[in-house]
Structures are given as C-alpha cells and as structure tokens.
Design a protein around this motif. Sequence first.
Motif, PDB file in Angstrom:
ATOM      1  N   ARG A   1     -57.123  36.607  21.081  1.00  0.00           N
ATOM      2  CA  ARG A   1     -57.181  34.728  20.816  1.00  0.00           C
ATOM      3  C   ARG A   1     -56.426  34.929  22.278  1.00  0.00           C
ATOM      4  O   ARG A   1     -56.117  35.327  22.739  1.00  0.00           O
ATOM      5  CB  ARG A   1     -56.175  34.277  20.047  1.00  0.00           C
TER       6      ARG A   1
ATOM      7  N   ALA B   1     -54.720  31.718  24.478  1.00  0.00           N
ATOM      8  CA  ALA B   1     -52.937  30.529  23.238  1.00  0.00           C
ATOM      9  C   ALA B   1     -52.664  30.100  24.895  1.00  0.00           C
ATOM     10  O   ALA B   1     -51.294  30.521  24.877  1.00  0.00           O
ATOM     11  CB  ALA B   1     -52.086  31.234  23.144  1.00  0.00           C
ATOM     12  N   PRO B   2     -53.392  28.945  25.298  1.00  0.00           N
ATOM     13  CA  PRO B   2     -52.641  27.917  25.948  1.00  0.00           C
ATOM     14  C   PRO B   2     -51.626  26.896  25.634  1.00  0.00           C
ATOM     15  O   PRO B   2     -51.839  26.388  24.433  1.00  0.00           O
ATOM     16  CB  PRO B   2     -54.031  27.488  26.586  1.00  0.00           C
ATOM     17  N   SER B   3     -50.494  26.213  26.329  1.00  0.00           N
ATOM     18  CA  SER B   3     -49.935  24.893  25.513  1.00  0.00           C
ATOM     19  C   SER B   3     -50.844  24.074  26.606  1.00  0.00           C
ATOM     20  O   SER B   3     -50.734  24.303  28.236  1.00  0.00           O
ATOM     21  CB  SER B   3     -48.413  25.758  26.131  1.00  0.00           C
TER      22      SER B   3
ATOM     23  N   ARG C   1     -56.226  29.592  20.288  1.00  0.00           N
ATOM     24  CA  ARG C   1     -55.064  28.713  19.918  1.00  0.00           C
ATOM     25  C   ARG C   1     -54.024  27.918  20.918  1.00  0.00           C
ATOM     26  O   ARG C   1     -53.943  27.969  21.978  1.00  0.00           O
ATOM     27  CB  ARG C   1     -54.049  30.211  19.511  1.00  0.00           C
TER      28      ARG C   1
ATOM     29  N   ASP D   1     -51.064  26.304  22.027  1.00  0.00           N
ATOM     30  CA  ASP D   1     -49.785  26.758  21.138  1.00  0.00           C
ATOM     31  C   ASP D   1     -48.614  25.442  22.022  1.00  0.00           C
ATOM     32  O   ASP D   1     -48.226  25.042  22.980  1.00  0.00           O
ATOM     33  CB  ASP D   1     -49.321  27.820  22.601  1.00  0.00           C
TER      34      ASP D   1
ATOM     35  N   TYR E   1     -41.930  29.842  21.582  1.00  0.00           N
ATOM     36  CA  TYR E   1     -43.415  30.277  20.895  1.00  0.00           C
ATOM     37  C   TYR E   1     -43.196  31.581  20.874  1.00  0.00           C
ATOM     38  O   TYR E   1     -44.328  32.251  20.129  1.00  0.00           O
ATOM     39  CB  TYR E   1     -43.723  30.247  22.145  1.00  0.00           C
TER      40      TYR E   1
ATOM     41  N   SER F   1     -46.245  32.857  18.073  1.00  0.00           N
ATOM     42  CA  SER F   1     -46.710  33.959  17.646  1.00  0.00           C
ATOM     43  C   SER F   1     -47.202  34.833  17.357  1.00  0.00           C
ATOM     44  O   SER F   1     -48.432  34.616  17.522  1.00  0.00           O
ATOM     45  CB  SER F   1     -46.878  34.175  19.716  1.00  0.00           C
TER      46      SER F   1
ATOM     47  N   ARG G   1     -52.834  39.566  27.530  1.00  0.00           N
ATOM     48  CA  ARG G   1     -52.637  38.427  27.919  1.00  0.00           C
ATOM     49  C   ARG G   1     -51.658  38.473  29.114  1.00  0.00           C
ATOM     50  O   ARG G   1     -51.975  39.503  30.136  1.00  0.00           O
ATOM     51  CB  ARG G   1     -51.191  37.533  27.003  1.00  0.00           C
TER      52      ARG G   1
ATOM     53  N   HIS H   1     -46.047  38.771  30.219  1.00  0.00           N
ATOM     54  CA  HIS H   1     -45.037  39.051  28.586  1.00  0.00           C
ATOM     55  C   HIS H   1     -44.781  40.455  28.584  1.00  0.00           C
ATOM     56  O   HIS H   1     -44.457  40.432  27.391  1.00  0.00           O
ATOM     57  CB  HIS H   1     -46.654  38.498  28.421  1.00  0.00           C
TER      58      HIS H   1
HETATM   59  N1  GLU Z   1     -48.468  30.386  25.268  1.00  0.00           N
HETATM   60  C1  GLU Z   1     -48.377  31.630  25.443  1.00  0.00           C
HETATM   61  C2  GLU Z   1     -49.066  31.373  27.013  1.00  0.00           C
HETATM   62  O1  GLU Z   1     -49.510  30.435  27.594  1.00  0.00           O
HETATM   63  C3  GLU Z   1     -48.921  32.542  25.189  1.00  0.00           C
HETATM   64  C4  GLU Z   1     -48.453  33.348  24.920  1.00  0.00           C
HETATM   65  C5  GLU Z   1     -49.230  34.682  24.460  1.00  0.00           C
HETATM   66  O2  GLU Z   1     -50.447  35.016  24.582  1.00  0.00           O
HETATM   67  O3  GLU Z   1     -48.871  35.788  23.649  1.00  0.00           O
HETATM   68  O4  GLU Z   1     -48.276  32.006  28.113  1.00  0.00           O
END
Ligand code: GLU
Length: 446
Positions: free
Chosen positions: A6, A8-10, A40, A42, A184, A188, A202, A206
């Motif tokens: 996935r 997963a942008p905010s 996804r 976020d 998040y 997540s 990612r 992270h």
């Molecule tokens: N929304 C998170 C971000 O943009 C997702 C991080 C992830 O991929 O778990 O950093």
Amino acid sequence: MSVKVRFAPSPTGRLHVGNVRTALINWLFAHKQGGEFILRIDDTDTERSTRENEDAIKADLTWLGLIWGSTFKQSDRFDMYAAAAESLKEKGLLYPCYETADELDRKRKIALSRGRPPVYDRAALELSDAEVTALEAEGRTPHWRFKLSGNRVEWDDLVRGTQGIETTSVSDPILIRGDGSYLYTLPSVVDDIEAGITHVVRGEDHVTNSGAQIEIFHALGGAAPAMAHTPLLVGADGQGLSKRLGSLSIGELAGQGTEPMAICSLLAKIGTSDAVEVRANLDELAAEFDFEKIARGSARFDERELDQLNAAIVHDMSFEAAKDRLAALDSRAADPDFWAIVRENCTRLVDAKDWVDVVFGDVATEVDEADLDFVRGAAAMLPEGEFDGETWGAWANALKAETGRKGKALFMPLRKAVTGRPFGPNMADLLPLIGRERVLERLGKL
Ligand code: GLU
C-alpha cells in the motif's frame, strides 16, 4: 503468497517528489511480483486533511500511471480502530496518561539534564484510582500510550538488512490523543492486518515507528508484514532536499510540462546500482526493480538530471505521440515536419511553442553591427524558387563565394537574422519551414 502493498499518503498537502518515490517503489514491486497495489488515504487528522488534497493525490498518481487496485480512507474506519484500541486496553497494553504537553516537556528536559534519554517514565502506570479521579475532576482527559515490551524488536529489512530497535530506548507511543483522535500508528497497523498487506515499503523516517508497530501487529494477533525502509532523497549537493525541492509537487512538475516517465525513471533509478536512464514505460522499470539494488545511502535528486531525462523522451517522441499536445500549444505546431525538426531543441514539449514563434511568428532579429551589411546583402543572394532542403547550402555557398566569409562568421549572422536566436535546429531544415516570404521580411527589417 501473493504480494500486497500500500501507498499511504496523508491528504494534508500535494504529492511531492519524496512521497512519490515511495508510491513508485511500492507500485514497481507489486507490478513485478504480479501483486496488488493499494492506495490508502491516511486522513485520521481530520483538521488538516482535505478532500481537495485527496483528489489531487489521486489525479497526480493517475497522471504518473501509478494506478491502484483498490483504495480506502481511514476516516471511514474509526469503528475498527476503536475496536482495536479496546482490545489493547483489555490486554493492558494501552494505558491512559494525563500529563499535559508542558509537563511532558519538563520531564524530557530533566531526563536530558541528567544524561538520560528522554524516554517517557511510565508514571501514568503508577497512578492510583484516587489520583485518576482527581485528575479527571480537574477536567483532564487522557491520551493513550501503547506499552512496549522492553524487548529488542528485530526484522530483516529488505533494504537495510537486519534491523533492531531496543524498545527500552523509545517512549511508549501515544496512539490516541487527549481529544480522542488517532495518531497514524494504530490505524495503520489495523488496516495493514485487515487488508492483508504483505510488505510495508516506506521511507526510513519510519524505522523507529516500525519497532512499535511490529509489537502492535503482534498484540493484535497479526503477523507483521515484511518491511523495507528506503533512504530519503537529498539534493544534488548531498544535503537534505531544499525546502523548494522537498515541497516540489507533482502538480507543479506537470504544470511545467515534465513527462511522467522522466519523473518515474529518475525516482526509480537514483540511489540504486542501476544507471540513471530513461525508460519508456513503467513495465520496463518494474522488470528492472529489485530491493537489492537500492543503496543504503541517500538518493540524490538533481533537477538537471530530470531535465536530461525529459529531453531524452522529447527528442525521441513520435509525431503521433506529440500531436494532440502540440495542437493544444498552437495549431501550427501540429505538423509532422515542424515536430521532426524542432524536437531535438526541446527539453520539454512545451518548448515547441518558442519554435512556433521562430518559424511562423514575429521574431526580434538581432545582428551584430559588424555583420549588418553582410546580412542585408544576403537577401539578394537567396536562391530562386520555393525553399527546400538544398536552399541553405546553395545560399551559403553563394555568399561564401561572394564575400569570402566562411564557417561561423558566415552562418551565425544569418541564423540570428532569420531566427532571432544563436542556436536551434539545422538551418537547412528550418528554411523551408519558415519560407521565403518570412525570411525576406526578417532580413528586410534590418
Ligand atoms: N501516512 C504515513 C506517511 O505518509 C504512512 C506511512 C506508512 O507508509 O506507513 O508517512
């Protein structure tokens, strides 16, 4: 096992080059493995997330060709997160804390001044029922922390190799804020379990989160997915991405006329053992993708390289592929001869607009004082008949014989007089396009 990843942008802003690289790597990996790529959204931060940003993210990914198999947004799933939080509370793994931001800050400073890492001291676990009642009577609402195990969490990172996080060295992460909103971290994990994500891919910012999240996966009864943390982008000078580049949005790049495959080729290849070269499509990039090729050092994003890749695409672009966009620039540009002649002089397709002016429009001719007589006289020596591929050679030869000029001294004043520029496509190709009338008119203005 079928791969499922996935991105997963905010939706708190537009996609920029850094997060698109994450999207791209996920997409390429899924594509190569015949797996699925999920988008996804976020948006648990309901204050800063907007529908507009969400739509723009989807439009940008679509423009890049990074099409998702399915998509969902976290704001539709608060019930699931609440259920997961309940289950953690029941297990004693999610505990209420009442410290204010100021109090936490003070604790951190005291720890640091004593030479200790600023790790949360778990004082909330020691509160008696009476103390909790008193704090709540003051109007405090708790935030909730996940209780880390105190063990070392290890995983075999597909990019970084064996990774370990000592959970004693990090604070128990806050999963739910005092106002009841989710950070998040928990959503997540809940989503990754529910969607059956096999690989979390990612940025390396992270890595620490992953230590806590792996424990949350286990606490919720799921197996943690495989993990890959890619190095962050830096600027051409090896320093962090400048503010401008860091926030350089895909929308802006598209607006400047950048080709999606220039962006994807660059982002797929920088920081890897492959050469940075343009590829015709995402399938080719996917076929070459391998986590093993990704270096641990940071990946340099250089706008000049982006221009080079873009130019390589434009120089090779067939008229068929360019036609509609040329027509949108100017109906006169939608001509196969015109495109064949000018494309080598375009870094971006939109640069063809300049050449429309040179070929069909008004150009400001500018010739050095010393060349004026030569150029004025040249008009009289233009070969008879309609211009064709031979006209330039014949004209230049006649002028050479007449004036004794040769080489640059011969052709540069003519080029500048006829095109208004000291560079450009072959004059032999340009003259027939520009035509006798306009050439005479330009020379006559001098
Ligand atoms: N929304 C998170 C971000 O943009 C997702 C991080 C992830 O991929 O778990 O950093």
